[in-house]
Design a protein around this motif. Structure first.
Motif, mmCIF file in Angstrom:
data_model
loop_
_atom_site.group_PDB
_atom_site.id
_atom_site.type_symbol
_atom_site.label_atom_id
_atom_site.label_comp_id
_atom_site.label_asym_id
_atom_site.label_seq_id
_atom_site.Cartn_x
_atom_site.Cartn_y
_atom_site.Cartn_z
ATOM 1 N N GLN A 55 -1.922 48.456 -24.405
ATOM 2 C CA GLN A 55 -1.303 49.518 -25.207
ATOM 3 C C GLN A 55 0.083 49.885 -24.665
ATOM 4 O O GLN A 55 0.888 50.475 -25.356
ATOM 5 C CB GLN A 55 -2.215 50.744 -25.237
ATOM 6 N N GLU A 56 0.333 49.547 -23.403
ATOM 7 C CA GLU A 56 1.654 49.805 -22.823
ATOM 8 C C GLU A 56 2.554 48.554 -22.884
ATOM 9 O O GLU A 56 3.596 48.509 -22.247
ATOM 10 C CB GLU A 56 1.514 50.282 -21.365
ATOM 11 N N GLY A 57 2.106 47.541 -23.601
ATOM 12 C CA GLY A 57 2.988 46.394 -23.831
ATOM 13 C C GLY A 57 2.741 45.186 -22.938
ATOM 14 O O GLY A 57 3.476 44.194 -23.005
ATOM 15 N N ILE A 58 1.693 45.247 -22.100
ATOM 16 C CA ILE A 58 1.365 44.036 -21.326
ATOM 17 C C ILE A 58 0.622 43.087 -22.269
ATOM 18 O O ILE A 58 -0.461 43.419 -22.769
ATOM 19 C CB ILE A 58 0.470 44.383 -20.109
ATOM 20 N N CYS A 59 1.202 41.917 -22.527
ATOM 21 C CA CYS A 59 0.557 41.003 -23.472
ATOM 22 C C CYS A 59 0.209 39.659 -22.833
ATOM 23 O O CYS A 59 -0.300 38.770 -23.508
ATOM 24 C CB CYS A 59 1.427 40.812 -24.710
ATOM 25 N N LYS A 60 0.503 39.515 -21.534
ATOM 26 C CA LYS A 60 0.169 38.257 -20.855
ATOM 27 C C LYS A 60 -0.498 38.581 -19.526
ATOM 28 O O LYS A 60 0.006 39.422 -18.765
ATOM 29 C CB LYS A 60 1.436 37.456 -20.572
ATOM 30 N N LEU A 61 -1.611 37.917 -19.266
ATOM 31 C CA LEU A 61 -2.341 38.145 -18.007
ATOM 32 C C LEU A 61 -2.487 36.832 -17.251
ATOM 33 O O LEU A 61 -2.705 35.786 -17.870
ATOM 34 C CB LEU A 61 -3.756 38.675 -18.295
ATOM 35 N N LYS A 62 -2.412 36.917 -15.934
ATOM 36 C CA LYS A 62 -2.756 35.764 -15.080
ATOM 37 C C LYS A 62 -3.939 36.193 -14.223
ATOM 38 O O LYS A 62 -3.866 37.182 -13.494
ATOM 39 C CB LYS A 62 -1.571 35.398 -14.196
ATOM 40 N N ILE A 63 -5.017 35.456 -14.305
ATOM 41 C CA ILE A 63 -6.212 35.749 -13.498
ATOM 42 C C ILE A 63 -6.115 34.935 -12.209
ATOM 43 O O ILE A 63 -6.012 33.707 -12.240
ATOM 44 C CB ILE A 63 -7.499 35.359 -14.279
ATOM 45 N N THR A 64 -6.162 35.653 -11.079
ATOM 46 C CA THR A 64 -5.971 34.977 -9.810
ATOM 47 C C THR A 64 -6.895 35.591 -8.760
ATOM 48 O O THR A 64 -7.879 36.249 -9.089
ATOM 49 C CB THR A 64 -4.459 35.002 -9.436
ATOM 50 N N GLY A 65 -6.627 35.360 -7.477
ATOM 51 C CA GLY A 65 -7.493 35.904 -6.432
ATOM 52 C C GLY A 65 -6.809 35.800 -5.082
ATOM 53 O O GLY A 65 -5.570 35.793 -5.025
ATOM 54 N N GLY A 66 -7.592 35.555 -4.102
ATOM 55 C CA GLY A 66 -8.825 34.839 -3.892
ATOM 56 C C GLY A 66 -8.978 33.687 -4.895
ATOM 57 O O GLY A 66 -8.053 33.327 -5.577
ATOM 58 N N GLU A 67 -10.151 33.113 -4.914
ATOM 59 C CA GLU A 67 -10.402 32.049 -5.884
ATOM 60 C C GLU A 67 -11.163 32.643 -7.066
ATOM 61 O O GLU A 67 -12.349 32.981 -6.942
ATOM 62 C CB GLU A 67 -11.185 30.903 -5.223
ATOM 63 N N PRO A 68 -10.496 32.791 -8.218
ATOM 64 C CA PRO A 68 -11.139 33.478 -9.342
ATOM 65 C C PRO A 68 -12.445 32.837 -9.793
ATOM 66 O O PRO A 68 -13.362 33.537 -10.233
ATOM 67 C CB PRO A 68 -10.081 33.439 -10.446
ATOM 68 N N LEU A 69 -12.556 31.492 -9.665
ATOM 69 C CA LEU A 69 -13.765 30.836 -10.181
ATOM 70 C C LEU A 69 -14.983 31.037 -9.289
ATOM 71 O O LEU A 69 -16.087 30.667 -9.682
ATOM 72 C CB LEU A 69 -13.501 29.349 -10.443
ATOM 73 N N VAL A 70 -14.820 31.645 -8.097
ATOM 74 C CA VAL A 70 -16.031 31.965 -7.323
ATOM 75 C C VAL A 70 -16.624 33.307 -7.771
ATOM 76 O O VAL A 70 -17.740 33.651 -7.385
ATOM 77 C CB VAL A 70 -15.826 31.984 -5.778
ATOM 78 N N ARG A 71 -15.893 34.053 -8.574
ATOM 79 C CA ARG A 71 -16.446 35.318 -9.069
ATOM 80 C C ARG A 71 -17.387 35.010 -10.233
ATOM 81 O O ARG A 71 -17.006 34.348 -11.200
ATOM 82 C CB ARG A 71 -15.329 36.253 -9.527
ATOM 83 N N LYS A 72 -18.586 35.555 -10.141
ATOM 84 C CA LYS A 72 -19.579 35.354 -11.204
ATOM 85 C C LYS A 72 -19.026 35.918 -12.506
ATOM 86 O O LYS A 72 -18.503 37.033 -12.524
ATOM 87 C CB LYS A 72 -20.842 36.131 -10.847
ATOM 88 N N GLY A 73 -19.133 35.154 -13.592
ATOM 89 C CA GLY A 73 -18.728 35.687 -14.885
ATOM 90 C C GLY A 73 -17.231 35.614 -15.147
ATOM 91 O O GLY A 73 -16.745 36.218 -16.109
ATOM 92 N N CYS A 74 -16.510 34.833 -14.327
ATOM 93 C CA CYS A 74 -15.051 34.740 -14.515
ATOM 94 C C CYS A 74 -14.691 34.270 -15.938
ATOM 95 O O CYS A 74 -13.809 34.824 -16.583
ATOM 96 C CB CYS A 74 -14.473 33.790 -13.461
ATOM 97 N N VAL A 75 -15.417 33.249 -16.422
ATOM 98 C CA VAL A 75 -15.075 32.701 -17.738
ATOM 99 C C VAL A 75 -15.319 33.748 -18.827
ATOM 100 O O VAL A 75 -14.497 33.942 -19.730
ATOM 101 C CB VAL A 75 -15.912 31.425 -18.030
ATOM 102 N N GLU A 76 -16.447 34.449 -18.712
ATOM 103 C CA GLU A 76 -16.756 35.476 -19.727
ATOM 104 C C GLU A 76 -15.732 36.600 -19.688
ATOM 105 O O GLU A 76 -15.352 37.160 -20.720
ATOM 106 C CB GLU A 76 -18.177 36.030 -19.518
ATOM 107 N N LEU A 92 -4.941 31.193 -15.897
ATOM 108 C CA LEU A 92 -5.720 31.232 -14.662
ATOM 109 C C LEU A 92 -5.006 30.438 -13.567
ATOM 110 O O LEU A 92 -4.398 29.411 -13.847
ATOM 111 C CB LEU A 92 -7.074 30.571 -14.961
ATOM 112 N N THR A 93 -5.093 30.934 -12.343
ATOM 113 C CA THR A 93 -4.625 30.153 -11.188
ATOM 114 C C THR A 93 -5.821 29.859 -10.300
ATOM 115 O O THR A 93 -6.535 30.783 -9.908
ATOM 116 C CB THR A 93 -3.569 30.949 -10.387
ATOM 117 N N THR A 94 -6.039 28.595 -9.976
ATOM 118 C CA THR A 94 -7.240 28.204 -9.218
ATOM 119 C C THR A 94 -6.911 27.114 -8.208
ATOM 120 O O THR A 94 -5.941 26.368 -8.396
ATOM 121 C CB THR A 94 -8.331 27.678 -10.180
#
Ligand code: SAM
Ligand code: SF4
Length: 326
Positions: A55-76, A92-94
């Protein structure tokens, strides 16, 4: 959102975990203390924050970490973030170790692009840098991700004493496969301070020596500050992200959300604003949204003009990359 320097802020990097299945020596060496799971943002909290951000105009996200794919439910989580009204792009950055397993699901969830961090194609060097013998899995993941139709970029950080000459084999990936290969200058954040980087100016000269036909590629490749070059007959381009030697602060478009829910206006400084506390203080979704939106406005208003990585004494960020999200 526009900040006081006229920059449009429309991109946020989110560290969804400080856990990782590798131990890169400049990022998360063996024995690093982790934050407790209870301190990490939940899926619902990330979603609420991203709704306010949109709502404040952020229209692009990068999912990162740590290693994002070790988090349960990352894809969902990615699937849900993509469904937020106004959210145009979620990438995504992995490190790629688990990417093969999730490649098809990520494509199905609408992931707009995947960056794979890969600093070496030599098994021993890879092990020395990451502390794990996983190169074969990363290379298989790259194949699987391309087969699943994901848009892939390779990111490499070169260190003088270890993989300083690996650029030769890494750029060949852009010849053999439809992937951009980008070199990120090591930044003096966390453990990165301890290692000697290969600076991109010097690297470009070495590449030009080997490939005199290399030329600037001015096409837009993404949301970041990389400068791209093309080599004839290569399928992908070669990118340079030179945080230290080519300040790109004038065109900075980003905020960062740490795994613990702190919103950071700039990577280089320790200042951050506690969104999680704001969420826990309020009672209903509408109030939450409003209080988070207000913090976004404050943070954007306070975004500094530039980083100060060239003046190490002025760098005030003491957290490690795994918490901030590199
Ligand atoms: N685990 C994922 C990965 O490796 O892509 C995501 C998190 S990792 C922190 C994101 C990126 O930050 C990686 O490409 C890594 O090489 C980079 N990175 C970590 N520490 C860095 C530093 N001090 N300077 C520059 N890049 C760094
Ligand atoms: Fe893990 Fe990525 Fe950091 Fe390596 S760079 S330790 S893969 S978070």
């Amino acid at each position: 959102m526009k900040d006081q320097y006229g920059r449009t802020i429309d991109y946020m990097r989110i560290s969804i975990t400080d856990r990782c299945n590798l131990r890169c020596r400049y990022c998360m060496p063996e024995g690093v203390e982790l934050v407790s799971m209870g301190e990490v943002l939940t899926d619902e909290e990330i979603q609420q924050i991203c709704m306010a951000a949109a709502q404040e105009g952020i229209c692009k996200l990068k999912i990162t970490g740590g290693e994002p794919l070790v988090r349960k439910g990352c894809v969902e989580l990615i699937r849900r973030l993509k469904q937020i009204p106004g959210m145009e792009q979620v990438t995504l950055t992995t490190n790629g170790v688990l990417l093969g397993k999730y490649a098809e699901a990520l494509a199905d969830a609408g992931t707009d692009g995947v960056n794979i961090s890969l600093d070496s194609l030599d098994r021993e060097q890879y092990y020395l840098i990451t502390g794990r013998d996983e190169l074969h899995r990363v290379l298989k993941s790259l194949e699987d991700a391309l087969a699943a139709g994901l848009r892939i970029k390779i990111n490499a950080v070169l260190q003088k004493d270890i993989n300083g000459t690996e650029w030769k084999s890494l750029i060949e990936l852009a010849k053999e496969k439809p992937v951009d290969v980008r070199f990120i200058e090591m930044m003096p954040i966390g453990y990165g301070k301890q290692f000697e980087p290969v600076f991109n100016e010097e690297l470009l000269q070495m590449i030009q020596g080997e490939y005199p036909q290399i030329e600037r590629d001015v096409r837009i490749h993404g949301n970041g500050p990389a400068q791209y070059y093309r080599i004839p007959d290569f399928q992908g381009s070669i990118g340079f992200i030179s945080a230290i030697h080519e300040k790109f602060c004038e065109s900075c478009n980003r905020l960062r959300l740490t795994s613990q829910g702190r919103l950071k206006p700039c990577l280089c400084y320790g200042d951050s604003y506690d969104l999680r506390k704001a969420l826990q203080n309020t009672k209903n979704d509408k109030e939450n949204l409003e209080s988070i939106r207000k913090i976004f406005q404050e943070v954007v208003a306070k975004k500094p003009k530039q980083h100060c990585f060239e003046q190490l004494n002025d760098v005030t960020e003491e957290k490690h990359m795994i918490q901030i999200g590199g």
